[in-house]
Every structure is written in structure tokens, then in C-alpha cells.
Design a protein around this motif. Structure first.
Motif, PDB file in Angstrom:
ATOM      1  N   TYR A  32       0.780  -0.582  -0.122  1.00  0.00           N
ATOM      2  CA  TYR A  32      -0.254  -0.089  -0.191  1.00  0.00           C
ATOM      3  C   TYR A  32       1.071   1.212   0.176  1.00  0.00           C
ATOM      4  O   TYR A  32       1.690   1.277   1.012  1.00  0.00           O
ATOM      5  CB  TYR A  32      -1.350   0.053   0.949  1.00  0.00           C
ATOM      6  CG  TYR A  32      -2.258   1.198   1.555  1.00  0.00           C
ATOM      7  CD1 TYR A  32      -2.567   1.506   0.172  1.00  0.00           C
ATOM      8  CD2 TYR A  32      -2.072   1.710   2.355  1.00  0.00           C
ATOM      9  CE1 TYR A  32      -3.276   2.669   0.347  1.00  0.00           C
ATOM     10  CE2 TYR A  32      -2.617   2.644   2.525  1.00  0.00           C
ATOM     11  CZ  TYR A  32      -3.801   3.127   1.609  1.00  0.00           C
ATOM     12  OH  TYR A  32      -4.820   4.387   1.353  1.00  0.00           O
ATOM     13  N   GLU A  33       0.627   2.034  -1.242  1.00  0.00           N
ATOM     14  CA  GLU A  33       2.004   3.290  -1.238  1.00  0.00           C
ATOM     15  C   GLU A  33       1.157   4.857  -0.710  1.00  0.00           C
ATOM     16  O   GLU A  33       2.039   4.891  -0.712  1.00  0.00           O
ATOM     17  CB  GLU A  33       1.991   2.996  -2.836  1.00  0.00           C
ATOM     18  CG  GLU A  33       0.529   4.173  -3.849  1.00  0.00           C
ATOM     19  CD  GLU A  33      -0.256   2.601  -3.488  1.00  0.00           C
ATOM     20  OE1 GLU A  33      -0.378   2.313  -3.345  1.00  0.00           O
ATOM     21  OE2 GLU A  33      -1.711   3.969  -3.659  1.00  0.00           O
ATOM     22  N   LEU A  54       7.344   0.642  -4.083  1.00  0.00           N
ATOM     23  CA  LEU A  54       6.977  -0.377  -5.389  1.00  0.00           C
ATOM     24  C   LEU A  54       7.887  -0.799  -5.954  1.00  0.00           C
ATOM     25  O   LEU A  54       7.448  -2.221  -6.701  1.00  0.00           O
ATOM     26  CB  LEU A  54       5.965   0.648  -6.723  1.00  0.00           C
ATOM     27  CG  LEU A  54       4.671   1.663  -6.150  1.00  0.00           C
ATOM     28  CD1 LEU A  54       3.605   2.556  -7.405  1.00  0.00           C
ATOM     29  CD2 LEU A  54       3.399   0.276  -5.352  1.00  0.00           C
ATOM     30  N   GLU A  55       8.952  -0.264  -6.410  1.00  0.00           N
ATOM     31  CA  GLU A  55      10.166  -0.768  -7.179  1.00  0.00           C
ATOM     32  C   GLU A  55      10.864  -1.573  -5.930  1.00  0.00           C
ATOM     33  O   GLU A  55      11.147  -3.819  -6.285  1.00  0.00           O
ATOM     34  CB  GLU A  55      11.720  -0.013  -7.556  1.00  0.00           C
ATOM     35  CG  GLU A  55      12.390  -0.380  -7.690  1.00  0.00           C
ATOM     36  CD  GLU A  55      12.093  -1.546  -9.441  1.00  0.00           C
ATOM     37  OE1 GLU A  55      11.162  -0.668 -10.395  1.00  0.00           O
ATOM     38  OE2 GLU A  55      12.828  -2.479  -9.886  1.00  0.00           O
ATOM     39  N   ALA A 115      -1.579  -3.120  -4.700  1.00  0.00           N
ATOM     40  CA  ALA A 115      -1.217  -1.936  -4.241  1.00  0.00           C
ATOM     41  C   ALA A 115      -2.479  -1.285  -4.868  1.00  0.00           C
ATOM     42  O   ALA A 115      -3.514  -1.550  -5.511  1.00  0.00           O
ATOM     43  CB  ALA A 115       0.020  -1.901  -4.744  1.00  0.00           C
ATOM     44  N   GLY A 116      -2.149  -0.193  -4.568  1.00  0.00           N
ATOM     45  CA  GLY A 116      -2.942   1.341  -5.185  1.00  0.00           C
ATOM     46  C   GLY A 116      -4.167   1.396  -4.542  1.00  0.00           C
ATOM     47  O   GLY A 116      -5.072   1.421  -4.644  1.00  0.00           O
ATOM     48  N   ASP A 171      -2.194   5.854 -10.590  1.00  0.00           N
ATOM     49  CA  ASP A 171      -1.337   5.548 -11.857  1.00  0.00           C
ATOM     50  C   ASP A 171       0.561   4.537 -12.245  1.00  0.00           C
ATOM     51  O   ASP A 171       0.829   4.101 -12.787  1.00  0.00           O
ATOM     52  CB  ASP A 171      -0.629   6.520 -12.374  1.00  0.00           C
ATOM     53  CG  ASP A 171      -0.865   8.354 -11.770  1.00  0.00           C
ATOM     54  OD1 ASP A 171      -0.531   8.012 -10.686  1.00  0.00           O
ATOM     55  OD2 ASP A 171      -0.265   8.932 -12.280  1.00  0.00           O
ATOM     56  N   GLN A 172       1.016   5.212 -10.908  1.00  0.00           N
ATOM     57  CA  GLN A 172       2.083   4.703 -10.608  1.00  0.00           C
ATOM     58  C   GLN A 172       2.229   3.907 -10.310  1.00  0.00           C
ATOM     59  O   GLN A 172       2.870   2.921 -10.920  1.00  0.00           O
ATOM     60  CB  GLN A 172       3.061   5.863  -9.456  1.00  0.00           C
ATOM     61  CG  GLN A 172       3.255   6.928  -9.783  1.00  0.00           C
ATOM     62  CD  GLN A 172       3.475   7.721  -8.577  1.00  0.00           C
ATOM     63  OE1 GLN A 172       2.983   8.195  -7.332  1.00  0.00           O
ATOM     64  NE2 GLN A 172       5.238   7.463  -8.349  1.00  0.00           N
ATOM     65  N   VAL A 173       1.246   2.711  -9.584  1.00  0.00           N
ATOM     66  CA  VAL A 173       1.441   1.325  -9.242  1.00  0.00           C
ATOM     67  C   VAL A 173       0.789   0.598 -10.329  1.00  0.00           C
ATOM     68  O   VAL A 173       1.462  -0.404 -10.800  1.00  0.00           O
ATOM     69  CB  VAL A 173      -0.499   0.935  -8.790  1.00  0.00           C
ATOM     70  CG1 VAL A 173      -0.289   0.236  -7.945  1.00  0.00           C
ATOM     71  CG2 VAL A 173       0.034   1.983  -6.989  1.00  0.00           C
TER      72      VAL A 173
END
Lengths: 436, 436
Positions: free
Chosen positions: B218-219, B238-239, B264-265, B271-273
Motif C-alpha cells: 500500500y503506497e 513499488l520497486e 497495491a493502489g 497511475d504509478q502503481v
């Protein structure tokens, strides 16, 4: 519980409601049984199959608070119409009425309809009511039940006009009782000056669909803390309420009434309100002083702990029995991802967060024993929608442990729960249904 | 609406529920009729008898948001399991599933039971689940319905142990699918290091009542704004999620799986996820990237207006169709007690206040016309439990007028309403039932 002022059969019928997935926290094994059937199994909080998070109410604290407030009001010669918005729980209204409450206070039309579904006989509507649809429903309800006693506030000429117009258009037959609301500059609703209030009272008299029955005020927006300056501002405001009552009486506005309602009193300054509203009134004026405090029933571990008059020793010198907090929330530790941090299964959907964050008080570990958490050993840093961030400084709760929390501001706790266990020790002795 | 992934009959049956005083805001004249019967009368918001305050949803905005997110996920090769905690509305879950959602995300056992009451087939439980009672219910439900697909998180050895113990004790026959959750120092749940996560994954493999099916993250707690530094922290996190997936795959933890779930997300950085989870994976690894964003459906006029990726032009250069706010709250002016102040019939019981206060947008006066409020002409200064304090600087609303507000943070709006009109222009075309 007597049937005084509420339809006791309708309240009792809440025990016939079937428990199911609509009620968060309830045991899955109880799905399909009625509340009454479930209670007959004598469930306990921890072995009854409940799932967390869970809000519970303490029977002994509720009874103490009910008795304490009832005794105090009786001793001080004031009536109580506790604000029902706090709990929206007809079962608790029933207990408040059984303990002598004069009526129940409501804030809006939707609340009013809930109260009337349970036959609450006397309702103090502590707001202006200018909604045509609400007024039409009210007029029908007054016609339907001659025992229904209702009054609401007016604080503007336009409000009087809108009420009168809507009631006349609907063909209301019983006039609607109103109280002129006196406010204070910078506060909430209510006419800002006695002159304006008198003008509004005059306008009421000109409209046969309305009947002026008293004066209302709210001291809770005149002051926001318990400093001497705040308490003094409250006294000053209440003196103006008294003056307005006397002026309206002097002008003959209350002649012919059996009762003149004078109401004020939230949960922070009701001692001052009781004092002000029971000082001598003009000879022959049949004043009924009515407090509206609702917070006393549940009390709390935050907002009201600080503000409740009975907790303020410098004022009452320990003479009064303080209220006891009746709410406890239980949540489980689901994660201990790094030193000093625990995440629990309780969030903004479950606990109030608008005045204070939940206060961790006790812990129940794998051995099933409930122990006090040492003061300062942990604190809630934040609530997310579904998570509690518990910062640890000494406490060492394990994943799977349960923590019991005190809560602040019952109004924003109760609206998150629709069926709430009342516990006597560990045993669940009732389930309280709310209607928000 | 197709019947994909939900019991469409159970959802449709919500139109058979009878409207009554339990549902705030609903027209008194509709009491006793079913939702379906009421809708057949083609009611309108202002002439349908509703009482304020009232929350409404805009049909066109909902449809736009459903389509926009579905199209975007399809284009970007990601699945969507929108978090259902936002609305707790099976009718909206049905629409999300009909628009291609892979499943629905839940936060706790009580939510899970609501979803299953409506036959939601695939549920992503975005939390650790260590409650014995919850696990027992889950095991029974998995046994009862072989089509039910469920997975939850694990982030500690103790959590794995508690799950395995409770499931074994209950005699669970289907193993429970789990995702190892990777967190980040200072964030929420989730193992803090890849090494810890690998150790937890190892422990899962040793327990036959559990099955490791992927990795979760979870970002949304790694960053809290949309600064370049925040966005960069999200990418870095995320990396690390990607690296963990590759390491676990390399260690053979996913061998034999048809699908490896990587999820995730939230609603701020999906968008990045999507970008991170669709970059090339180790050859042959059948990764299913799953977003959990729930805020897109209702969007808002506050928190998500600022944070939603589609609204951030500097990142997306206007390429995307932004989501539209679907929520509007209507409240009535009940008092104009002094210059510059109006009090309205909406409070903390009706509108969210945890991220931003409501935004006054339109006014409906005595003539029935709805007009935009000029920008800056008024603002909400505070919400009390049952009152809005509207500070006026140009706007001049009269007692009796209605004001329409935009709201922030749908999660803490929806939990205050149990039956919510969907409007097409002025007409009410549906009532959405929530279960909090």
C-alpha cells in the motif's frame, strides 16, 4: 422501566429484530436469531463470537449516570429533555424517561420521525423548523395524536412567516408551539438582541397556527472551555435569557399559559443553567425550566471528562458524584510491523476522532486476562478509515491481543454503530439499537 | 448490469425494501412503499417530499467515473478490486463488477459478511485477519461455496501462526489464500524489509491451511501529498514490491500457481502503481496486477480533487479524462442571526469533516431556481453535530433557501447515510442502500 412518555411495546419489540450481517460486530453464529433469543443464551463479550472492532456500553455506568442526573435535576428543581441525537436509541430514551425525563430533544425532522415511531410523547425540537415537508408531516402527526406535545424554536421574522405559511397551506388544525430563541453575538442560532426576540414574539402572536410557549437559549456556543472568563460569559448570557422571559411576560405574551417553557443547557454548563433558570421569576409566571443535556448518559474519556460540571472539582468541591464513562471500544492488534508501532482493527468508521482520539486503557492477551495499561505506555497517534495507529512507549501488545479504549464525544461514536452490547462485567445483557 | 461476480437477485431485492422512518431524508409520504414503488412515481429532489439534509449522487458522474476507470484499467493492463469500504453499497459493487472489476476489496470481517450476503465472488481482504471468530466464519463460507475466492494479508510470523492455529482448530477444509504484505518504515502495516517478508512467506508454506498466492503493498501511507518527493517515494516503494515478488518467485514460492496476485493502489497514486506492476516480470510468472482504488467512483470536491492522478495536469498533461464529483449534499438555511453568518440543517452527522469542510456550490431560493454561488462568496467555517456555520462574504442566502455542497472524502460521507438518492438532473432514478 415504566411506559411513561414512550410506546414501551414498540421499544420492547426491538428485541424481536433478527440479528444478521447488517449489524457489524455481531456474532455470525447468532445470525437468524432475534436479539431476545440471543440474549437468552447469556453471551459474553469475548466468548460470544463477536468480531472486532466492537463498541460496548457498561450497564453500571449507564445506571449510575441515569440516577445521578435524575437525582440532581430533582434536587435542583429543573426538568430534563435529554438530547436524543446523541444516541438515537429508543431503548435509552425509554430509560431516560423512566428516570423522570420530561421529554426528549431532537435536532431535525428525520430524528423527529424516529422518536414518533416509538411514540415519544413530548419532544423539544431544539432548532428552527422551516422545511415545508417537515412541517406538513408535523401537522399531520399533531392531528393524529392529541397527546403528542411538541415545541420548536423561532429566531427570525422570516422563519415565523415560512412556518405559518407552510402550516396554513397544509391545513394544520392544532397550532404549533414555539419558543423564541435568544442567541448571542458570534454564537449559533438565536436572535442577537432582546429587542429582535420581542419583535419575533410579536409576530408569533399574529399567526394563529403558532403559539408562543416560552424562550430557548443555548449557552454551549457562548463559551468553549471552563476558564473563569468562559463560565462568566455563560452566566451573563443566561441573565439575558432571564430578562427576555421577564420582558415577554411583562408584555403579556405568556398570559393564559399553564406552563412557560424556558430551556437551555448542553452538557458542559448545565449547573449554571439550572441555577439561572431556578432563580425567582416574576410572580405567578409558571416557568418550567428544562435542561437539554444529553452527554451525561454515556459520558466519555475526553471531551466531557474535562467539561462536565461534576468533574470540575474547583467548582463543586467534590460534592457531586461525577458521571462515569459508559463506552468502551475493543479492537485487535493485527500488526506490529516495527518497534513502537501497533496497528489495530478500528478506524474512523468505528470510533470518534473529532474531539480526541481513543484512549487505550486495558489489554486482553492470549491468556484471556484483562489488565490495565500503565499510564503513558501507549497512545493513539492517528486513526485511518479502518486502522488505529498505536504508538508504543512501554506497552508491548502482541498480534492477536485486544485493547480496550475509552472514547471522547459520544455523539460521533454512536452514529457508527447500529446494535451495541450492554455489558455487566463480561456478560452481554442487552443490545441497544440505534437509528441514524 | 450483468450478474458477473455478485448475486444480482440479492442486489435487485434491495428495491423491495420498504421505506420508513429508519431512512433519514426520505419522504414521509413514501413510508410503507417499497423503494421500487417509490421510484416508479418518478420523484424529484425538491418536489418529492424529501426532508433535509439530504445527500444525492449524480448518475452521469457515476457512469462517467465507472467507464473512465474501467477503460483506463483495460488500457493499462491492470485489474481493479475497488475498495468497497468507501460505499458499502452492494448496488454500486454490482455496477463496478459489471464494468469489469476483478473483485471487491474489504477491510474487516463485518464488511466481508455484508459482501457475502450479496454473493460477491472474489474478495480481496486488504488486511491481516487474525480474529478467531472471523477466521471460523471465513472457513465455513469457503466450504459452503466452492466459487468463493478470497485472499488476505499476512505481515508477521505470529499472524501466520494465529491464522493457522484458528483454521486448524476449526477444521477448515479449503486452505486460505494469503498475500505477504510489504510495508515501509514509518508507514502502516506490512513487513518492513524484504528479508522479513521472505521469512513470513516461508512460514506460510509450512502451514497447509494457508496458501501463498502473491504480494500486497500500500503506497498510500508512504506519501501524503503530490510533491515530486512524495511521488518519487511511491516509485521507490513499488520497486521494492517488485523485487520481493521476483525474489519469492526465484525461491520457488509461486511455483504451480496459475495466477500470482500483486496488489497495491489507493486512489492517489494508482497511475504509478499500474506502471510499476505492468513492467516485465520474470519469464513465465503469471502475475495479475490488481489495483484497489475505491475513491474514483464518487470522487469528491476536496481530498481526491487534489490527489487523483487524472486531475494532476502537470503529470498527465491533460491526456486523461478527470473523474467527476458525484456527491452533493443539500441543506436548508434555518437562521441568519447576524450579518455574515447563516446556520444550516447539516452537521457532523451528515457530512464528512475529517479532510475538508463542505464546499458551498449552488443555492436554490424561493423561486425554485438553482444558481451557482459565486466563488468566494461564502464558506463553511465549522460543522457542529447538527449545524453548518456558513460564513458569508457576498452571498446572501435567506432563511428557507437550500444550499448544495460539494464534499470531501467519500468514505466519511457514505457512512452517515443508509439510503441515498441517485439523481438525473432533478429526477431521482435510484436509491442506493448502504450497510455500515
Amino acid at each position: 422501566m415504566s411506559a411513561r412518555g414512550i410506546n414501551i411495546e414498540a421499544v420492547r419489540a426491538l428485541h424481536d429484530e433478527r440479528i444478521d450481517w447488517r449489524f457489524k460486530g455481531m456474532p455470525s453464529d447468532a445470525f437468524g436469531t432475534t436479539v431476545g433469543e440471543f440474549l437468552a443464551t447469556r453471551p459474553t463479550v469475548f466468548d460470544g463470537g463477536f468480531v472486532g472492532p466492537l463498541l460496548t456500553l457498561d450497564r453500571a455506568a449507564l445506571e449510575h449516570n441515569l440516577r445521578t442526573m435524575a437525582d440532581w435535576c430533582a434536587e435542583h428543581g429543573v426538568q430534563l429533555a435529554p438530547h436524543g441525537k446523541t444516541t438515537m436509541a429508543p431503548q435509552l430514551f425509554g430509560q431516560q424517561l423512566a428516570h423522570g425525563s420530561w421529554g426528549i430533544t431532537a435536532a431535525n425532522t428525520s430524528q423527529l420521525r424516529v422518536y414518533r415511531a416509538f411514540g415519544v410523547e413530548r419532544i423539544l425540537f431544539a432548532n428552527e423548523l422551516v422545511d415545508r415537508n417537515g412541517l406538513a408531516w408535523l401537522a399531520d402527526e399533531l392531528d393524529r395524536d392529541p397527546e403528542f406535545q411538541f415545541c420548536c424554536y423561532v429566531d427570525s421574522l422570516r422563519g415565523v412567516h415560512l412556518m405559518a405559511e407552510a402550516l396554513a397551506a397544509h391545513g394544520a388544525s392544532r397550532p404549533v408551539d414555539v419558543l423564541v430563541e435568544l442567541g448571542s453575538p458570534g454564537a449559533r442560532t438565536g436572535a442577537r438582541t432582546k429587542a429582535e426576540a420581542r419583535e419575533i414574539a410579536d409576530a408569533v402572536l399574529e399567526n394563529p397556527v403558532l403559539r408562543l410557549v416560552g424562550v430557548a437559549g443555548y449557552e454551549g456556543e457562548v463559551a468553549h472551555d471552563v476558564s473563569d472568563a468562559a463560565l462568566s460569559a455563560v452566566d451573563g448570557y443566561l441573565e439575558r435569557v432571564r430578562e427576555l422571559v421577564a420582558e415577554l411576560a411583562g408584555a403579556g405574551h405568556f398570559s393564559g399559559l399553564d406552563e412557560v417553557i424556558v430551556t437551555a443547557g448542553g452538557s458542559s454548563y448545565f449547573d449554571q443553567v439550572a441555577e439561572a433558570l431556578t432563580k425567582p421569576w416574576p410572580t405567578g409566571l409558571p416557568v418550567v425550566p428544562v435542561l437539554r443535556s444529553g452527554g451525561y448518559l454515556l459520558h466519555d474519556d475526553g471531551f466531557y471528562r474535562i467539561r462536565s460540571p461534576f468533574g470540575r472539582e474547583h467548582r463543586l468541591a467534590g460534592r457531586e458524584r461525577p458521571f462515569r464513562p459508559a463506552m468502551r471500544a475493543w479492537a485487535q492488534v493485527m500488526s506490529r510491523p516495527e518497534p513502537g508501532l501497533a496497528l489495530l482493527t478500528m478506524g474512523r468508521r468505528d470510533a470518534s476522532f473529532d474531539q480526541d482520539l481513543p484512549e487505550p486503557q486495558v489489554i486482553r492477551g492470549a491468556d484471556g486476562a484483562v489488565r490495565d495499561l500503565p499510564a503513558g505506555s501507549c497512545r493513539v497517534r492517528a486513526l485511518a478509515d479502518q486502522h488505529t495507529f498505536l504508538e508504543l512507549s512501554g506497552a508491548d501488545p502482541q498480534v492477536g491481543d485486544w485493547i480496550g479504549f475509552g472514547l471522547s464525544h459520544p455523539c460521533t461514536v454512536f452514529d457508527k454503530w447500529s446494535l451495541i452490547p450492554v455489558v455487566d462485567g463480561d456478560e452481554v445483557i442487552d443490545l441497544i439499537r440505534t437509528f441514524f
